[in-house]
Design a protein around this motif. Structure first.
Motif, PDB file in Angstrom:
ATOM      1  N   ALA A  36     -30.893  15.169 -37.933  1.00 39.66           N
ATOM      2  CA  ALA A  36     -30.830  13.807 -37.399  1.00 39.66           C
ATOM      3  C   ALA A  36     -29.616  13.601 -36.498  1.00 39.66           C
ATOM      4  N   GLY A  37     -28.502  14.215 -36.844  1.00 41.17           N
ATOM      5  CA  GLY A  37     -27.298  14.040 -36.046  1.00 41.17           C
ATOM      6  C   GLY A  37     -26.990  15.208 -35.127  1.00 41.17           C
ATOM      7  N   GLN A  38     -27.913  16.107 -34.936  1.00 41.84           N
ATOM      8  CA  GLN A  38     -27.680  17.303 -34.129  1.00 41.84           C
ATOM      9  C   GLN A  38     -27.423  16.948 -32.671  1.00 41.84           C
ATOM     10  N   ILE A  39     -26.439  17.618 -32.070  1.00 44.50           N
ATOM     11  CA  ILE A  39     -26.065  17.382 -30.676  1.00 44.50           C
ATOM     12  C   ILE A  39     -26.183  18.698 -29.920  1.00 44.50           C
ATOM     13  N   LYS A  40     -26.943  18.688 -28.828  1.00 44.16           N
ATOM     14  CA  LYS A  40     -27.088  19.875 -27.999  1.00 44.16           C
ATOM     15  C   LYS A  40     -25.915  19.984 -27.034  1.00 44.16           C
ATOM     16  N   LEU A  41     -25.305  21.162 -26.991  1.00 34.53           N
ATOM     17  CA  LEU A  41     -24.184  21.404 -26.087  1.00 34.53           C
ATOM     18  C   LEU A  41     -24.603  22.227 -24.879  1.00 34.53           C
ATOM     19  N   VAL A  42     -25.263  23.342 -25.098  1.00 40.68           N
ATOM     20  CA  VAL A  42     -25.731  24.211 -24.018  1.00 40.68           C
ATOM     21  C   VAL A  42     -27.189  24.548 -24.292  1.00 40.68           C
ATOM     22  N   GLY A  43     -28.098  23.900 -23.560  1.00 37.99           N
ATOM     23  CA  GLY A  43     -29.517  24.172 -23.735  1.00 37.99           C
ATOM     24  C   GLY A  43     -29.977  23.915 -25.162  1.00 37.99           C
ATOM     25  N   ASP A  44     -30.873  24.784 -25.606  1.00 34.73           N
ATOM     26  CA  ASP A  44     -31.386  24.678 -26.976  1.00 34.73           C
ATOM     27  C   ASP A  44     -30.766  25.703 -27.918  1.00 34.73           C
ATOM     28  N   TRP A  45     -29.780  26.452 -27.432  1.00 34.06           N
ATOM     29  CA  TRP A  45     -29.261  27.532 -28.276  1.00 34.06           C
ATOM     30  C   TRP A  45     -27.851  27.276 -28.803  1.00 34.06           C
ATOM     31  N   LEU A  46     -27.066  26.374 -28.207  1.00 33.14           N
ATOM     32  CA  LEU A  46     -25.730  26.042 -28.718  1.00 33.14           C
ATOM     33  C   LEU A  46     -25.693  24.559 -29.062  1.00 33.14           C
ATOM     34  N   LYS A  47     -25.493  24.265 -30.357  1.00 34.22           N
ATOM     35  CA  LYS A  47     -25.583  22.881 -30.830  1.00 34.22           C
ATOM     36  C   LYS A  47     -24.465  22.588 -31.840  1.00 34.22           C
ATOM     37  N   LEU A  48     -24.218  21.299 -31.997  1.00 32.15           N
ATOM     38  CA  LEU A  48     -23.406  20.816 -33.112  1.00 32.15           C
ATOM     39  C   LEU A  48     -24.352  20.336 -34.199  1.00 32.15           C
ATOM     40  N   HIS A  49     -24.210  20.914 -35.377  1.00 28.89           N
ATOM     41  CA  HIS A  49     -25.143  20.630 -36.467  1.00 28.89           C
ATOM     42  C   HIS A  49     -24.321  20.528 -37.758  1.00 28.89           C
ATOM     43  N   TYR A  50     -24.228  19.328 -38.301  1.00 26.98           N
ATOM     44  CA  TYR A  50     -23.362  19.066 -39.453  1.00 26.98           C
ATOM     45  C   TYR A  50     -24.055  19.490 -40.750  1.00 26.98           C
ATOM     46  N   VAL A  51     -23.448  20.499 -41.410  1.00 34.82           N
ATOM     47  CA  VAL A  51     -23.920  20.916 -42.727  1.00 34.82           C
ATOM     48  C   VAL A  51     -22.707  21.141 -43.628  1.00 34.82           C
ATOM     49  N   LEU A  52     -22.956  21.063 -44.938  1.00 32.18           N
ATOM     50  CA  LEU A  52     -21.919  21.346 -45.929  1.00 32.18           C
ATOM     51  C   LEU A  52     -22.179  22.718 -46.525  1.00 32.18           C
ATOM     52  N   ASN A  53     -21.120  23.512 -46.587  1.00 29.32           N
ATOM     53  CA  ASN A  53     -21.224  24.881 -47.078  1.00 29.32           C
ATOM     54  C   ASN A  53     -20.455  24.988 -48.393  1.00 29.32           C
TER      55      ASN A  53
END
Length: 266
Positions: A36-53
């Motif tokens: 839902a909060g994913q942000i694309k930086l470069v095309g469809d292959w580099l993104k900001l994706h918030y997850v907890l590890n």
């Protein structure tokens, strides 16, 4: 050996830790988790994706009750050990490239230790059912290089039959990965010998410990040979002087002297 100050390398560590923590807090407070909060930086292959590890780098974790606690304690000891080793290398005059790589690894270790130690308390993100929020904080990941996702074939051990995608990681993980890669790529330069630019002579050059020592008998023979050569030179000079004296004292020379005296009288 020229000692180096580790301060500038620790300065790089502090800068990388600040960047890592700043990005993590910004993602936590300003992004929604998941797709839902994913942000694309470069095309469809580099993104900001918030997850907890809840585990180690790239989502790996120890799958038992106190695994997270053991992992956090291990990270603390690793952080201290890496810092000590960095100081040790600097005092030994190690190459700058190795010291920069160690500073990056230290920054990554400290960044993830902060998450594991404090985020469970201050960000309240410890997994449900954790014995304590301390040392059970989940690491915030956000860098997603989306190049593959899908189900792994069932014949693959351990992971077969499950859905996976390329790992999501953070700045601290990147620092550790880059630092380790630099050491592996340039290990011959870092550990095989130091250059003059780094303040040390090459290790592969002549070494005083490898110098050959002549036995005493050979040294005595050399000295005796020198004395004999000197003794030979001295008699030769003495015989030359004796020959000159004999030549001057010979009858022919005396007769020539007498004849010259008679000529002077006449």
């Amino acid at each position: 050996m020229i000692k180096k100050s580790p301060l500038k390398f620790f300065l790089l560590t502090l800068i990388l830790i600040a960047i890592d923590q700043g990005v993590k807090l910004a993602v936590h407070f300003y992004m929604a988790p998941g797709f839902a909060g994913q942000i694309k930086l470069v095309g469809d292959w580099l993104k900001l994706h918030y997850v907890l590890n809840p585990g180690m780098a790239f989502g790996m974790q120890l799958g038992y009750e106190y695994g997270k606690l053991l992992l956090s304690v291990f990270r603390l000891f690793a952080m201290v050990g890496i810092g000590y080793y960095l100081v040790h290398l600097a005092h030994r005059g190690a190459p700058n490239g190795l010291l920069w790589a160690m500073a990056m690894i230290l920054a990554g270790a400290v960044g993830n230790v902060i998450d594991s130690t404090f985020y469970g308390v201050f960000l309240n993100n410890a997994p449900y059912g954790s014995p304590t929020p301390w040392f059970h904080g989940q690491v915030i990941d956000m860098v997603f290089i989306d190049v593959w996702e899908g189900f792994i074939p069932e014949w693959v051990p351990v992971w077969g039959g499950q859905y996976y995608s390329t790992p999501i990681f953070n700045i601290a993980d990147s620092c550790i990965f880059i630092g380790v890669c630099l050491i592996l790529l340039f290990q011959r330069r870092f550990f095989g010998g130091h250059t003059i630019e780094d303040g040390l002579l090459p290790i592969s050059g002549p070494d005083a410990t490898q110098a050959e020592v002549l036995p005493m008998s050979e040294l005595a023979d050399d000295e005796q040979h020198e004395h004999q050569s000197n003794d030979v030179d001295e008699p030769s000079a003495a015989t030359d002087k004796e020959d000159e004296l004999k030549a001057s004292a010979s009858p022919e020379s005396s007769e020539s002297v007498i004849s010259e005296e008679q000529k002077d009288r006449d």
